[in-house]
Write a protein that holds these residues in place. Structure first.
Motif, PDB file in Angstrom:
ATOM      1  N   VAL A  45       1.036  -1.192   0.016  1.00 43.62           N
ATOM      2  CA  VAL A  45      -0.008   0.155   0.004  1.00 43.62           C
ATOM      3  C   VAL A  45       1.013   1.255   0.128  1.00 43.62           C
ATOM      4  O   VAL A  45       1.456   1.537   1.025  1.00 43.62           O
ATOM      5  CB  VAL A  45      -1.081   0.055   1.262  1.00 43.62           C
ATOM      6  CG1 VAL A  45      -1.726   1.345   1.241  1.00 43.62           C
ATOM      7  CG2 VAL A  45      -1.668  -1.125   1.443  1.00 43.62           C
ATOM      8  N   GLY A  47       2.429   4.505   0.516  1.00 45.06           N
ATOM      9  CA  GLY A  47       2.010   5.808   1.308  1.00 45.06           C
ATOM     10  C   GLY A  47       1.571   5.361   2.649  1.00 45.06           C
ATOM     11  O   GLY A  47       1.078   5.956   3.543  1.00 45.06           O
ATOM     12  N   ALA A  48       1.368   4.129   3.047  1.00 48.25           N
ATOM     13  CA  ALA A  48       0.699   3.499   4.287  1.00 48.25           C
ATOM     14  C   ALA A  48       2.014   3.420   5.317  1.00 48.25           C
ATOM     15  O   ALA A  48       1.658   3.656   6.448  1.00 48.25           O
ATOM     16  CB  ALA A  48       0.234   2.250   4.069  1.00 48.25           C
ATOM     17  N   VAL A  52       2.226  -0.911   8.487  1.00 46.32           N
ATOM     18  CA  VAL A  52       1.155  -1.609   8.034  1.00 46.32           C
ATOM     19  C   VAL A  52       1.278  -1.174   6.331  1.00 46.32           C
ATOM     20  O   VAL A  52       0.648  -0.672   5.708  1.00 46.32           O
ATOM     21  CB  VAL A  52      -0.294  -1.146   8.285  1.00 46.32           C
ATOM     22  CG1 VAL A  52      -0.651  -1.855   9.616  1.00 46.32           C
ATOM     23  CG2 VAL A  52      -0.356   0.230   8.499  1.00 46.32           C
ATOM     24  N   GLY A  53       2.530  -1.659   6.045  1.00 46.91           N
ATOM     25  CA  GLY A  53       2.730  -1.324   4.543  1.00 46.91           C
ATOM     26  C   GLY A  53       1.902  -2.219   3.516  1.00 46.91           C
ATOM     27  O   GLY A  53       2.349  -1.824   2.409  1.00 46.91           O
ATOM     28  N   ALA A  54       1.244  -3.409   3.932  1.00 42.43           N
ATOM     29  CA  ALA A  54       0.755  -4.341   3.060  1.00 42.43           C
ATOM     30  C   ALA A  54      -0.458  -4.653   3.410  1.00 42.43           C
ATOM     31  O   ALA A  54      -0.971  -4.377   4.725  1.00 42.43           O
ATOM     32  CB  ALA A  54       1.766  -5.308   2.692  1.00 42.43           C
ATOM     33  N   PRO A  64      -5.050  -5.668   6.800  1.00 43.10           N
ATOM     34  CA  PRO A  64      -3.872  -5.193   6.708  1.00 43.10           C
ATOM     35  C   PRO A  64      -2.769  -6.032   7.387  1.00 43.10           C
ATOM     36  O   PRO A  64      -3.235  -7.102   8.240  1.00 43.10           O
ATOM     37  CB  PRO A  64      -3.932  -3.820   7.501  1.00 43.10           C
ATOM     38  CG  PRO A  64      -4.978  -4.138   8.459  1.00 43.10           C
ATOM     39  CD  PRO A  64      -6.153  -5.317   7.581  1.00 43.10           C
ATOM     40  N   LEU A  92     -10.298  -2.072  17.325  1.00 41.92           N
ATOM     41  CA  LEU A  92      -9.656  -0.860  16.917  1.00 41.92           C
ATOM     42  C   LEU A  92     -10.871   0.247  17.048  1.00 41.92           C
ATOM     43  O   LEU A  92     -11.895  -0.024  16.271  1.00 41.92           O
ATOM     44  CB  LEU A  92      -9.171  -1.051  15.681  1.00 41.92           C
ATOM     45  CG  LEU A  92      -7.859  -1.207  15.229  1.00 41.92           C
ATOM     46  CD1 LEU A  92      -7.600  -1.065  13.876  1.00 41.92           C
ATOM     47  CD2 LEU A  92      -6.805  -0.928  16.135  1.00 41.92           C
ATOM     48  N   ASP A  93     -10.456   1.017  18.063  1.00 40.86           N
ATOM     49  CA  ASP A  93     -11.611   2.131  18.100  1.00 40.86           C
ATOM     50  C   ASP A  93     -13.055   1.727  18.054  1.00 40.86           C
ATOM     51  O   ASP A  93     -13.980   2.262  17.648  1.00 40.86           O
ATOM     52  CB  ASP A  93     -11.470   3.210  16.857  1.00 40.86           C
ATOM     53  CG  ASP A  93      -9.650   3.868  17.105  1.00 40.86           C
ATOM     54  OD1 ASP A  93      -9.620   4.149  15.984  1.00 40.86           O
ATOM     55  OD2 ASP A  93      -9.391   3.696  17.856  1.00 40.86           O
ATOM     56  N   GLY A  94     -13.295   0.602  18.963  1.00 47.22           N
ATOM     57  CA  GLY A  94     -14.442   0.000  19.050  1.00 47.22           C
ATOM     58  C   GLY A  94     -14.913  -0.888  17.779  1.00 47.22           C
ATOM     59  O   GLY A  94     -15.998  -1.478  18.305  1.00 47.22           O
ATOM     60  N   THR A  97     -11.256  -5.767  14.269  1.00 47.75           N
ATOM     61  CA  THR A  97     -10.867  -5.681  13.017  1.00 47.75           C
ATOM     62  C   THR A  97      -9.760  -6.936  12.793  1.00 47.75           C
ATOM     63  O   THR A  97      -8.984  -7.092  14.031  1.00 47.75           O
ATOM     64  CB  THR A  97     -10.057  -4.373  12.832  1.00 47.75           C
ATOM     65  OG1 THR A  97     -10.656  -3.259  13.467  1.00 47.75           O
ATOM     66  CG2 THR A  97      -9.524  -4.192  11.642  1.00 47.75           C
ATOM     67  N   PHE A 152      -1.477  -0.361  18.573  1.00 43.03           N
ATOM     68  CA  PHE A 152      -2.070   0.163  17.533  1.00 43.03           C
ATOM     69  C   PHE A 152      -2.922   1.546  17.649  1.00 43.03           C
ATOM     70  O   PHE A 152      -3.135   2.233  16.726  1.00 43.03           O
ATOM     71  CB  PHE A 152      -3.309  -0.961  17.185  1.00 43.03           C
ATOM     72  CG  PHE A 152      -2.677  -2.068  16.594  1.00 43.03           C
ATOM     73  CD1 PHE A 152      -2.327  -3.094  17.097  1.00 43.03           C
ATOM     74  CD2 PHE A 152      -2.293  -2.189  15.168  1.00 43.03           C
ATOM     75  CE1 PHE A 152      -1.788  -4.287  16.594  1.00 43.03           C
ATOM     76  CE2 PHE A 152      -1.960  -3.101  14.355  1.00 43.03           C
ATOM     77  CZ  PHE A 152      -1.597  -4.304  15.135  1.00 43.03           C
ATOM     78  N   ARG A 155      -0.735   3.581  16.045  1.00 40.22           N
ATOM     79  CA  ARG A 155      -0.203   3.084  14.821  1.00 40.22           C
ATOM     80  C   ARG A 155       1.161   3.026  14.776  1.00 40.22           C
ATOM     81  O   ARG A 155       1.796   3.012  13.665  1.00 40.22           O
ATOM     82  CB  ARG A 155      -0.529   4.232  13.692  1.00 40.22           C
ATOM     83  CG  ARG A 155      -2.042   4.658  13.741  1.00 40.22           C
ATOM     84  CD  ARG A 155      -2.869   3.422  13.305  1.00 40.22           C
ATOM     85  NE  ARG A 155      -4.346   4.143  13.172  1.00 40.22           N
ATOM     86  CZ  ARG A 155      -5.290   3.717  13.861  1.00 40.22           C
ATOM     87  NH1 ARG A 155      -5.315   3.148  14.887  1.00 40.22           N
ATOM     88  NH2 ARG A 155      -6.253   4.069  13.526  1.00 40.22           N
TER      89      ARG A 155
ATOM     90  N   VAL B 616      -4.515   6.898   4.491  1.00 32.83           N
ATOM     91  CA  VAL B 616      -4.073   6.765   2.982  1.00 32.83           C
ATOM     92  C   VAL B 616      -5.281   7.181   1.958  1.00 32.83           C
ATOM     93  O   VAL B 616      -6.061   6.588   1.415  1.00 32.83           O
ATOM     94  CB  VAL B 616      -3.690   5.410   2.628  1.00 32.83           C
ATOM     95  CG1 VAL B 616      -2.691   5.517   1.235  1.00 32.83           C
ATOM     96  CG2 VAL B 616      -2.665   4.781   3.658  1.00 32.83           C
ATOM     97  N   LEU B 632      -5.757  -2.321  -5.170  1.00 30.66           N
ATOM     98  CA  LEU B 632      -6.034  -1.211  -4.518  1.00 30.66           C
ATOM     99  C   LEU B 632      -6.966  -0.012  -5.296  1.00 30.66           C
ATOM    100  O   LEU B 632      -6.589   0.131  -6.656  1.00 30.66           O
ATOM    101  CB  LEU B 632      -5.059  -0.409  -4.041  1.00 30.66           C
ATOM    102  CG  LEU B 632      -4.217  -1.101  -2.924  1.00 30.66           C
ATOM    103  CD1 LEU B 632      -2.968  -0.450  -2.652  1.00 30.66           C
ATOM    104  CD2 LEU B 632      -5.131  -1.353  -1.675  1.00 30.66           C
TER     105      LEU B 632
END
Lengths: 169, 654
Positions: A45, A47-48, A52-54, A64, A92-94, A97, A152, A155, B616, B632
């Motif tokens: 991905v 720009g990630a 979590v690059g992929a 992810p 994650l935030d409720g 995931t 997490f 991040r 992103v 993507l």
């Protein structure tokens, strides 16, 4: 049952999955684990960021792949035959995931006695204190129980940490 | 109908009843003194009370009983249905809804208050309505019950007794259907009755006797002086139709459409989660079928290939059917706004009329739910800020009633929903002042009118000098924009000072599946939404070399800014010889995207990216390809904006 850290202190004995990242061994609650995958085709991905690059295709969902070694500043990885992706379900935030966690080698499911663990030492640690819940022992070597919720939430940012010469070994 | 909680069953029915009661009351506001509407509302209350008691909703039954008694006086013509009375009943209806959904605990005081209010208004409205006195008529009523009626608790004697209470009766039973004694099951009902009834009560009173058994029985009511014979199943629909036959106002049109849509043909209630599950399965089937197709085309086995084609056809048809199944007419949403407008009208003291168009326009059901809040906010805004007070309107030579128009129409693969008002329009000077004050705009900077109007979507932006309970806090419009963009939609404003404003929302028809152009950049594959693609051209190595260092390419006679995706994605790979330029646009602005290869068209199921990738912005989602790999999906709006920024920087630098 799926809250990673809420119940960890409620009972003394916890089932954990142990795995290696570089030269460190980590443990996470076995109840979080959904599946352990061999390395499979990954999609980068752009720009990630390195944490979590992929993403991968897991049973028809795009999930992810997170690299805890980035959060702990453990250096570059090299894919080997033992490399695995441990798919866990985290809040994650409720929202529950699915996330794939990289592992250089998966060991076993073991029973850990919480009473036998210690808090992370204040000095001599290369990485962020808040990322480590506590430290246990496995075969005489340190076993790190990471605070996944905290990692997490931030991040996976490793934070500024001077490279300490001391290590836990 | 298996193990569903009976209380849930009632709740579902109750919601429908409450909806009908509300719509009926709103219709009454517009055309008071319509007897059929009054009767319809009364029947709704009556059914709600009866069913509520049966399913254990005692507080609801008790409360509704009082409302029913109060409304009965309207039905009998003793009291006029004034706007105040209707509002009181509407408030009572809301209370009933709360009792159904949330239970009765702690609500007694509220209920008491509402009833007191209702009675107070009732006393004020006292006075005979200008009703048509019904002349005594003679009716022939024929009815028969299904065999299991008595087992289910229906007592025919009670029905006959109730008919008697309406007036003088002559009852004849028909024993034609009774089987021989040896075959007779004593608990079964095989009798039918013909009743000749002489009464001054309206036909509705007769139908009311059968109100709880209407669905399962045969009923014929005939005025002996002439006209209609009506079968029970159609009885309700007929009543609605004859009532609506006279006047056709937009609200009634919508109600009729809805009533007909529901009655025409059979329909089945399906929990929404099951539809979602089904949709997921179909999505995965599409993916699996895509892989099958790949394998089959690489094989020489003709049988395999032919089966694969068959599966492809079937999967396609299944997917198309699923799309239709999830479509719901937007009238379900528009209906709610009638109540909102009524309340807004009272709260602001302005006379507001809401007219709607395109109620039958269909949208995916998940989208409709997410549109509700943004539209509510836009309507509130228009009512609060857009429309002037009655005095101002008269002074401006406008009709005293402010007009709000909501319309929905299909346009290609999108739905366009517009909200117009004939109010004072958006004050550019105020917007500008606020923008400069908030630092969003440098004083004196040049900006197009469209861009200036888009400023109102910035967080915290509000030009309202007075904060009302409805709006003015500046938290609404940016949430509206974000919600619409979350639906992959866009929102546009136009406005003429003194004449009004016009909001236009464009939403794609479905969130789940996208037509895309599959491209390759380096080693990764990406999908560009086909709807945004204008054209694809070759980028020859010479053109590529010429454009290095610049970011504009000459396309026919225009300059188009372009982005090299290879650079944007940091692939660190050398250029390929046969690059392509894909020109995408968001309506007005364009950008060219340089890719290494165009692979082809691809219709795919969209998978959302996790929260970890929410920041992103380049990608709006992902999709699974035939070989199981992930591609993507590019967010065109973001890329176009990035292109625009680039263009501006170049313009500023030169």
């Amino acid at each position: 049952m799926n809250q990673p850290d809420a119940n960890l202190n409620a009972e003394d004995l916890v089932e954990v999955l142990t795995f290696d990242l570089r030269r460190e061994t980590f443990a996470l609650e076995a109840g979080l684990v959904r599946e352990i995958l061999d390395l499979t085709a990954e999609t980068e991905v752009p720009g990630a960021g390195a944490f979590v690059g992929a993403v991968i295709n897991f049973r028809g969902k795009v999930i992810p792949v997170a690299d805890l070694s980035f959060a702990f500043g453990l250096g570059q990885r090299e894919a080997t035959r033992d490399s695995r992706i441990v798919v866990v379900e985290l809040d994650l935030d409720g929202d529950p995931t699915l996330i794939g966690l990289r592992a250089d080698k998966v060991h076993e499911v073991a029973t850990l006695s919480m009473a036998a663990t210690e808090a992370a030492p204040r000095v001599g640690m290369r990485w962020r204190q808040d990322y480590v819940r506590c430290v246990g022992r496995r075969g005489g070597e340190p076993l790190i129980i990471p605070d996944l919720a905290c990692i997490f939430a931030h991040r996976g940012e490793p934070g500024a940490s001077a490279a300490h010469i001391h290590s836990l070994h | 109908m298996s193990d569903q909680d009976p209380r849930e069953i009632f709740r579902t029915e109750a919601r429908d009843l409450l909806e009908e009661i509300e719509q009926g009351l709103l219709d009454l506001v517009e055309g008071t003194d319509d007897r059929e509407l009054v009767n319809a509302v009364f029947r709704g209350l009556h059914t709600l009370k009866g069913s509520g008691a049966m399913f254990g909703f005692d507080a609801l039954a008790a409360f509704t009983h009082h409302c029913e008694t109060a409304f009965d006086r309207v039905r009998k013509g003793e009291v006029r249905a004034t706007p105040d009375l209707i509002t009181a009943v509407l408030n009572a209806r809301d209370h009933m809804r709360a009792l159904v959904e949330d239970g009765a605990v702690g609500r007694e005081a509220e209920g008491e208050e509402l009833l007191a209010d209702l009675h107070r208004v009732l006393a004020l409205a006292d006075g005979p309505a200008a009703a048509d006195a019904a002349d005594p008529t003679t009716w022939r009523i024929g009815f028969s019950l299904p065999a299991n009626a008595m087992v289910n608790g229906i007592n025919p004697l009670a029905l006959l007794a109730e008919l008697r209470s309406l007036g003088a009766c002559e009852v004849v039973a028909s024993t034609d259907a009774v089987p021989m004694l040896g075959e007779l099951v004593p608990t079964e009902c095989h009798l039918a009755w013909t009743v000749v009834l002489h009464t001054a009560e309206p036909r509705a009173a007769i139908e009311e006797v059968f109100i709880f058994v209407m669905d399962e029985m045969n009923l014929e009511i005939e005025a002996i002086d002439g006209v209609e014979i009506v079968a029970a199943e159609e009885a309700e629909a007929k009543v609605d139709e004859t009532a609506l036959g006279g006047q056709a106002s937009p609200g009634q049109e919508g109600r009729q459409a809805q009533a007909e849509a529901r009655k025409g043909g059979e329909s089945v209630r399906v929990p929404a989660e099951r539809l979602d599950e089904l949709m997921d399965r179909v999505g995965e089937l599409v993916i699996a079928q895509s892989r099958l197709k790949q394998l089959a085309s690489a094989s020489t086995d003709t049988a395999l290939r032919s089966v694969s084609e068959e599966v492809e056809r079937l999967a396609g048809e299944l997917r198309d059917t699923m799309m239709v199944v999830r479509m719901v007419p937007i009238s379900t949403l528009f209906g709610r706004f009638r109540r909102l407008t009524h309340d807004l009208s009272r709260d602001t003291g302005k006379a507001i009329e809401l007219s709607t168009r395109g109620e039958a326009t269909e949208l995916d059901k998940t989208i409709i739910e997410r549109l509700a809040d943004p539209l509510i906010h836009l309507i509130r805004n228009a009512a609060d800020h857009g429309l002037e007070t009655p005095e101002q309107r008269l002074a401006a030579g406008k009709p005293i009633e402010g007009q709000l128009t909501l319309s929905a129409v299909h346009s290609g693969a999108e739905v366009v929903i517009t909200l117009s008002d004939d109010g004072r329009g958006i004050d550019r000077a105020k917007v500008r002042a606020k923008a400069e004050e908030s630092g969003l705009l440098a004083p004196g900077a040049a900006i197009t009118d469209a861009e200036l109007l888009q400023m109102i979507f910035q967080p915290g932006f509000s030009t309202a000098s007075a904060i009302t309970s409805l709006s003015g806090r500046g938290v609404g419009m940016d949430v509206v924009k974000r919600t619409i963009e979350g639906l992959r939609g866009t929102i546009d404003i136009t406005s003429t000072p003194g004449q009004g404003s016009h909001m236009s929302l464009r939403i794609p028809l479905t969130l789940a599946i996208i037509d895309g152009l599959l491209v390759r950049v380096g080693e990764g594959r990406y999908v560009i939404p086909l709807a945004a693609v204008e054209e694809c051209v070759e980028l020859s190595p010479e053109q590529d070399a010429r454009s290095t260092g610049r970011s504009m390419i000459s396309l026919r006679d225009e300059f188009v800014p372009f982005l090299r995706l290879r650079e944007l994605f940091s692939t660190n790979l050398p250029s390929e010889p046969h690059q392509k330029l894909v020109v995408v646009s968001t309506g007005e602005e364009r950008v060219g995207l340089v890719v290494d290869q165009i692979i082809g068209d691809h219709q795919t199921v969209i998978k959302a990216l996790s929260k970890l990738h929410a920041d992103v912005e380049t990608f709006s989602g992902a999709t699974i390809l035939g070989d199981g790999g992930v591609a993507l999906i590019l967010d065109v709006a973001h890329l176009v904006a990035a292109g625009q920024q680039l263009e501006k920087r170049l313009a500023a630098a030169s």
